[in-house]
Design a protein around this motif. Structure first.
Motif, PDB file in Angstrom:
ATOM      1  N   UNK A  18       0.839  -1.191   0.000  1.00 39.20           N
ATOM      2  CA  UNK A  18       0.000   0.000   0.000  1.00 39.20           C
ATOM      3  C   UNK A  18       0.880   1.249   0.000  1.00 39.20           C
ATOM      4  N   UNK A  19       0.323   2.358  -0.479  1.00 39.52           N
ATOM      5  CA  UNK A  19       1.037   3.646  -0.451  1.00 39.52           C
ATOM      6  C   UNK A  19       1.114   4.140   0.981  1.00 39.52           C
ATOM      7  N   UNK A  20       2.177   4.896   1.293  1.00 41.55           N
ATOM      8  CA  UNK A  20       2.301   5.407   2.653  1.00 41.55           C
ATOM      9  C   UNK A  20       1.393   6.617   2.862  1.00 41.55           C
ATOM     10  N   UNK A  21       1.022   6.842   4.121  1.00 41.81           N
ATOM     11  CA  UNK A  21       0.204   7.987   4.496  1.00 41.81           C
ATOM     12  C   UNK A  21       1.113   9.183   4.731  1.00 41.81           C
ATOM     13  N   UNK A  22       0.799  10.297   4.085  1.00 41.16           N
ATOM     14  CA  UNK A  22       1.611  11.495   4.232  1.00 41.16           C
ATOM     15  C   UNK A  22       0.808  12.714   4.666  1.00 41.16           C
ATOM     16  N   UNK A  23      -0.480  12.591   4.799  1.00 41.13           N
ATOM     17  CA  UNK A  23      -1.292  13.726   5.213  1.00 41.13           C
ATOM     18  C   UNK A  23      -2.682  13.287   5.638  1.00 41.13           C
ATOM     19  N   UNK A  24      -3.299  14.129   6.456  1.00 39.99           N
ATOM     20  CA  UNK A  24      -4.653  13.866   6.940  1.00 39.99           C
ATOM     21  C   UNK A  24      -5.545  15.024   6.524  1.00 39.99           C
ATOM     22  N   UNK A  25      -6.667  14.726   5.907  1.00 43.68           N
ATOM     23  CA  UNK A  25      -7.658  15.742   5.573  1.00 43.68           C
ATOM     24  C   UNK A  25      -8.625  15.866   6.734  1.00 43.68           C
ATOM     25  N   UNK A  26      -9.153  17.075   6.920  1.00 48.23           N
ATOM     26  CA  UNK A  26     -10.106  17.256   8.011  1.00 48.23           C
ATOM     27  C   UNK A  26     -11.220  18.202   7.602  1.00 48.23           C
ATOM     28  N   UNK A  27     -12.375  17.968   8.190  1.00 51.90           N
ATOM     29  CA  UNK A  27     -13.548  18.802   8.009  1.00 51.90           C
ATOM     30  C   UNK A  27     -14.094  19.071   9.399  1.00 51.90           C
ATOM     31  N   UNK A  28     -14.394  20.327   9.709  1.00 49.32           N
ATOM     32  CA  UNK A  28     -14.843  20.607  11.074  1.00 49.32           C
ATOM     33  C   UNK A  28     -15.548  21.929  11.207  1.00 49.32           C
ATOM     34  N   UNK A  29     -15.850  22.252  12.452  1.00 48.21           N
ATOM     35  CA  UNK A  29     -16.514  23.502  12.784  1.00 48.21           C
ATOM     36  C   UNK A  29     -15.936  24.032  14.094  1.00 48.21           C
ATOM     37  N   UNK A  30     -15.874  25.358  14.208  1.00 44.66           N
ATOM     38  CA  UNK A  30     -15.402  25.992  15.434  1.00 44.66           C
ATOM     39  C   UNK A  30     -16.342  27.138  15.785  1.00 44.66           C
ATOM     40  N   UNK A  31     -16.684  27.235  17.051  1.00 46.96           N
ATOM     41  CA  UNK A  31     -17.520  28.332  17.531  1.00 46.96           C
ATOM     42  C   UNK A  31     -16.810  28.967  18.721  1.00 46.96           C
ATOM     43  N   UNK A  32     -16.655  30.299  18.678  1.00 43.00           N
ATOM     44  CA  UNK A  32     -16.010  31.013  19.783  1.00 43.00           C
ATOM     45  C   UNK A  32     -16.938  32.098  20.305  1.00 43.00           C
TER      46      UNK A  32
END
Length: 188
Positions: A18-32
């Motif tokens: 398998x190919x190596x993992x080099x990054x992580x994608x993220x989806x999120x929300x922030x409330x301040x």
């Protein structure tokens, strides 16, 4: 995108074709919410994902490794410049994560999981950095850079996931997102 190099996981998945993992994608929300003139406090939730497919794709096989993580962060921001159209700040936060790592190859088929039910506190998580935001009044498009500590060990193992004992997903990151700043808690 978080630039990560989970070396021990990459050694295992590369040995399986398998190919190596080099990054992580993220989806999120922030409330301040502005607590004082020079301090905003809030919370951030992010869904983090990474996958690694076959080096040489074989149609009959569906071999892959997948990382799935829920991250929750209590955050404090110190505004350096704040206007109706632009915002610059530095921040820091602490929280926790729930993590699942699945691998399926010709010789490995299993899962590593560290989770505490419906909460996000199975593994410690921290982040710090700076952001530049453009928008109007309380809704901003945010460009953020920082460093996050995100090391997971003590997994619950099922099946045969190989010799992986820890995942070190710590590293620098760049995020493009939306921020809702200081949404009033009451209506006048």
């Amino acid at each position: 995108m978080t630039t990560v190099k989970p070396d021990n996981a990459n050694e295992t998945i590369e040995a399986q074709g398998l190919k190596k993992m080099e990054g992580i994608s993220q989806l999120g929300v922030e409330i301040t919410y502005p607590l004082m003139n020079y301090l905003d406090v809030g919370a951030r939730y992010a869904k983090k994902m990474a996958s690694s497919g076959e080096d040489l794709v074989v149609e009959a096989d569906d071999y892959q490794a997948r990382l799935d993580q829920d991250a929750f962060l209590l955050i404090a921001r110190v505004p350096l410049k704040k206007s109706d159209f632009m915002r610059v700040d530095v921040f820091g936060g602490v929280g926790g994560t729930n993590t699942s790592f699945k691998i399926e190859t010709a010789s490995l088929n299993g899962e590593l999981k560290k989770s505490v039910g419906d909460e996000w506190y199975a593994s410690p998580y921290a982040a710090a950095g700076a952001s530049l935001a453009f928008g109007y009044k309380r809704i901003y498009l945010v460009l953020e850079v920082g460093y996050e500590y995100n090391k997971i060990d003590g997994f619950k193992r099922s099946g045969n996931p190989g010799a992986i004992d820890t995942l070190d997903l710590s590293g620098g990151y760049f995020t493009l997102g939306l921020m809702f700043d200081g949404i009033p808690g009451t209506v006048n």
